[in-house]
Design a protein around this motif. Sequence first.
Motif, mmCIF file in Angstrom:
data_model
loop_
_atom_site.group_PDB
_atom_site.id
_atom_site.type_symbol
_atom_site.label_atom_id
_atom_site.label_comp_id
_atom_site.label_asym_id
_atom_site.label_seq_id
_atom_site.Cartn_x
_atom_site.Cartn_y
_atom_site.Cartn_z
ATOM 1 N N ALA A 202 -25.173 6.174 35.428
ATOM 2 C CA ALA A 202 -26.074 5.209 34.802
ATOM 3 C C ALA A 202 -25.317 4.239 33.900
ATOM 4 N N VAL A 203 -24.379 4.751 33.109
ATOM 5 C CA VAL A 203 -23.614 3.895 32.204
ATOM 6 C C VAL A 203 -22.702 2.965 32.993
ATOM 7 N N ARG A 204 -22.101 3.476 34.055
ATOM 8 C CA ARG A 204 -21.217 2.631 34.859
ATOM 9 C C ARG A 204 -21.994 1.486 35.506
ATOM 10 N N GLN A 205 -23.209 1.757 35.932
ATOM 11 C CA GLN A 205 -24.039 0.733 36.540
ATOM 12 C C GLN A 205 -24.393 -0.352 35.524
ATOM 13 N N ALA A 206 -24.783 0.064 34.322
ATOM 14 C CA ALA A 206 -25.120 -0.906 33.283
ATOM 15 C C ALA A 206 -23.904 -1.724 32.872
ATOM 16 N N ALA A 207 -22.741 -1.077 32.783
ATOM 17 C CA ALA A 207 -21.519 -1.778 32.377
ATOM 18 C C ALA A 207 -21.102 -2.813 33.411
ATOM 19 N N ALA A 208 -21.335 -2.523 34.687
ATOM 20 C CA ALA A 208 -20.932 -3.445 35.738
ATOM 21 C C ALA A 208 -21.728 -4.745 35.694
ATOM 22 N N LEU A 209 -22.951 -4.710 35.153
ATOM 23 C CA LEU A 209 -23.828 -5.875 35.171
ATOM 24 C C LEU A 209 -23.973 -6.570 33.824
ATOM 25 N N ALA A 210 -23.600 -5.898 32.735
ATOM 26 C CA ALA A 210 -23.879 -6.435 31.397
ATOM 27 C C ALA A 210 -23.086 -7.703 31.128
ATOM 28 N N THR A 211 -23.699 -8.609 30.372
ATOM 29 C CA THR A 211 -23.030 -9.849 29.978
ATOM 30 C C THR A 211 -22.600 -9.838 28.520
ATOM 31 N N ASP A 212 -23.149 -8.920 27.721
ATOM 32 C CA ASP A 212 -22.717 -8.737 26.331
ATOM 33 C C ASP A 212 -23.185 -7.368 25.876
ATOM 34 N N VAL A 312 -8.492 -4.233 40.232
ATOM 35 C CA VAL A 312 -9.161 -3.058 40.804
ATOM 36 C C VAL A 312 -10.330 -2.615 39.917
ATOM 37 N N ALA A 313 -10.245 -2.859 38.606
ATOM 38 C CA ALA A 313 -11.368 -2.537 37.728
ATOM 39 C C ALA A 313 -12.576 -3.394 38.094
ATOM 40 N N ALA A 314 -12.346 -4.678 38.353
ATOM 41 C CA ALA A 314 -13.444 -5.563 38.750
ATOM 42 C C ALA A 314 -13.990 -5.186 40.118
ATOM 43 N N LEU A 315 -13.120 -4.736 41.030
ATOM 44 C CA LEU A 315 -13.584 -4.286 42.346
ATOM 45 C C LEU A 315 -14.480 -3.054 42.203
ATOM 46 N N GLY A 316 -14.152 -2.167 41.275
ATOM 47 C CA GLY A 316 -15.020 -1.010 41.043
ATOM 48 C C GLY A 316 -16.410 -1.427 40.595
ATOM 49 N N ASP A 317 -16.499 -2.423 39.701
ATOM 50 C CA ASP A 317 -17.808 -2.937 39.277
ATOM 51 C C ASP A 317 -18.563 -3.534 40.459
ATOM 52 N N LEU A 318 -17.852 -4.272 41.301
ATOM 53 C CA LEU A 318 -18.481 -4.892 42.469
ATOM 54 C C LEU A 318 -19.089 -3.842 43.385
ATOM 55 N N LEU A 319 -18.368 -2.761 43.638
ATOM 56 C CA LEU A 319 -18.904 -1.699 44.500
ATOM 57 C C LEU A 319 -20.129 -1.047 43.883
ATOM 58 N N THR A 320 -20.108 -0.866 42.556
ATOM 59 C CA THR A 320 -21.262 -0.276 41.881
ATOM 60 C C THR A 320 -22.510 -1.115 42.098
ATOM 61 N N VAL A 321 -22.372 -2.436 41.967
ATOM 62 C CA VAL A 321 -23.523 -3.328 42.154
ATOM 63 C C VAL A 321 -23.908 -3.398 43.626
ATOM 64 N N ALA A 322 -22.923 -3.464 44.526
ATOM 65 C CA ALA A 322 -23.232 -3.504 45.950
ATOM 66 C C ALA A 322 -24.039 -2.286 46.376
ATOM 67 N N ALA A 323 -23.762 -1.149 45.745
ATOM 68 C CA ALA A 323 -24.496 0.078 46.085
ATOM 69 C C ALA A 323 -25.969 -0.035 45.720
ATOM 70 N N THR A 324 -26.284 -0.768 44.666
ATOM 71 C CA THR A 324 -27.683 -0.859 44.223
ATOM 72 C C THR A 324 -28.490 -1.873 45.020
ATOM 73 N N VAL A 325 -27.828 -2.839 45.657
ATOM 74 C CA VAL A 325 -28.560 -3.890 46.370
ATOM 75 C C VAL A 325 -28.461 -3.759 47.883
ATOM 76 N N SER A 326 -27.747 -2.754 48.374
ATOM 77 C CA SER A 326 -27.584 -2.596 49.824
ATOM 78 C C SER A 326 -28.897 -2.206 50.482
ATOM 79 N N PRO A 327 -29.091 -2.587 51.740
ATOM 80 C CA PRO A 327 -30.290 -2.167 52.478
ATOM 81 C C PRO A 327 -30.364 -0.652 52.590
ATOM 82 N N ALA A 328 -31.561 -0.145 52.793
ATOM 83 C CA ALA A 328 -31.769 1.305 52.814
ATOM 84 C C ALA A 328 -30.944 1.992 53.894
ATOM 85 N N THR A 329 -30.675 1.299 55.017
ATOM 86 C CA THR A 329 -29.966 1.941 56.123
ATOM 87 C C THR A 329 -28.533 2.316 55.773
#
Length: 485
Positions: A202-212, A312-329
């Motif tokens: 949960a914290v990693r997901q919030a950190a990947a998207l937060a702006t401040d 690679v730190a930024a790529l980790g954030d990208l994967l976290t967000v991609a996981a939340t918006v990916s189609p159900a399949t």
Amino acid sequence: MPKKGDSGETTVGLLAYLFGPGDRDEHTDPHIVAAWDPALPCPARTPGRMTLSGLGLLLDAPVDALRGPRPAEHVWHVSVRNAPTDRTLTDTEWATVAAEMVAVAGIAPHGDEHGCRWVAVRHAPDHIHIVATLARRDGRGPRIRGDILRMHTAARTFETALGLEPMSPLDTTARRAPATGEKEKAARQGLEEPARETLQRAVRQAAALATDTTDFLNRLRDAGLRVREHHNATTGTVDGYAVALPGDRADHGSRPVWFSGRTLAYDLSLPRIRERYEPALTPADITRAHHRIREAATLLARAGRTEGAGDVAALGDLLTVAATVSPATVRAHVQAAAAAFEQASRAPGARTLDGTARTRFKAATRALEHAPRTARGGAPAVLNLLLALVEAIEAATAWHRAQHHRAQTTAAAQAAVLLREAATLTTTPARTTTPRPAARTVPRTVRVTPAAERGPAASPPVTGVPPRPPTGTHPGPGLGPWRSR
């Protein structure tokens, strides 16, 4: 791999567990392989000469003889475990390992006749437990500060000498796994995973998207977590935070169980999270995102040591967000890939945060977050995104390999495999598929109703994030109160 257990104050209680059947009858042939006295009888093999209570009294004798105050927790406990692929060591080999471990730890240095009393117990083929009491026979206390670091150094020597699988050097970027007590608590409550695992995601997901910082803390609250802020005494600004799951309490339910960001993971402290903030971009569709990812992958392959660490730190954030918006399949596969890549996003050593690849990854992250729901679907677009992510992860794998980051290289390679499986799903008819390893059911404690949305950038609730798949680490024992394997 040495792992230190919790200290304690009941020597005979720990001995009873180590020489007993275990929680699930997993202990086989418990016996002493080494001790401070080479002639010490074993309670399991010569019960007529030594009992567990007698052994406990002998170990405690220097503590009981102290004229000054006794240590509050005088029992020192460490396990030393082999990799599953290693050959089975003999009792003689384990005895040599045990003697060296207590020597380098400061418990019983070589040639020191006044060292602490200790025993090494073996009740499984792949590990031993070392128990000592923290009082020297000359009445002084042992100098054990930094013991586990010195023991890890000694373990590297034994890996070479005995032909065992080499482990990575002690890695401060490694993920903090739940202790045995946390796992047992979750099992008692009927949960699928400990609170620490749920909070990490949960914290990693919030950190990947937060702006401040305000946005970050609000996202945690919107996800249903309890949040406690720490303010600087001089300036009054927020300089730390802690989170807790609703319903997760300690001391007979009198207080929540709080976890600071730093105790959840190396990169979840507030200073580390602040490094990731980026201003929100205008909405963009998934096509622009995958172009940026491919550009970044090319740049990452040529990045230097410090620049690549930020990439690679930024790529980790990208994967976290991609996981939340990916189609159900494919969502379960992408979520599992993001969890597998987690350690690969944490590179040891210094890093810089102004790399061009990092800028592209962060732009792609914002594009995915704000893309309209209609732009997130469609097999061609999803396939393009997944293939771009595979390219980026392969670039990260190659970069880590070039920097000799063994643990991170393995984590990135595992994530690439999972994303390739997801890409395959987009080109085959819809069917029910689970990633490898399969995601588990979400714990019931996190099924909470999120607060009202604060805007389009609100993070998704904790539910729906699958647990992190196994990483292949070898769990060591913890105590709860004396529970270890």
